[in-house]
Write an enzyme that holds these catalytic residues in place. Sequence first.
Site: not given
Ligand SMILES: NC(=O)N[C@H]1NC(=O)NC1=O
Length: 173
Positions: A67, A86, A122
């Site tokens: 992420h 988005e 989230c």
């Molecule tokens: N680091 C992190 O929480 N990234 C995210 N959260 C989310 O909702 N989309 C992401 O890319």
Amino acid sequence: MDISAVNALSYEEFVNIFGNVVEKCPLITAAVWTSHPFMSINALEAEINDFIDALPESGKEGILRCHPDLAGRDLHSGALTRESQEEQARAGMGELSPAEASRMARLNEKYKERFGFPFVICARMNDKARILSELSERLQNERAAESARGIAEVKKICRLRLQALVLSEAPKL
Ligand SMILES: NC(=O)N[C@H]1NC(=O)NC1=O
């Protein structure tokens, strides 16, 4: 798209469409294909969650490491995936004041130093004030609790991405 349309997809189409429901982890989508046809979209989601739950701790941390940081380098360089772009935009990550941006960057770094994986939340279910306060609160947690919390957030992100794809009329191939 309903479940029969999902079940009619070829493997390649399935991975093209659903490959990023868990950020940068198309392996998970490829793995759950083993269980198709799916009874429902919820059943597809449950397969994904079961696959994640069965991973060793290192695999779960690996998912977290896929992420991008919230309001991080990838946002500013335009390198985010479409989905993440988005989500971060909706949560106001592109419109932080200079003070908020430097607080976010400092806390994100501190978090990674402490746990060895990035802070995941989230974004669609939170706004920027809540994201900042969660980040500073969760920094106090133990590593095991925080890894579990991050994975719970990954599952929420996945659920919303799945819903968005299923609700979209035409699959984007
Ligand atoms: N680091 C992190 O929480 N990234 C995210 N959260 C989310 O909702 N989309 C992401 O890319």
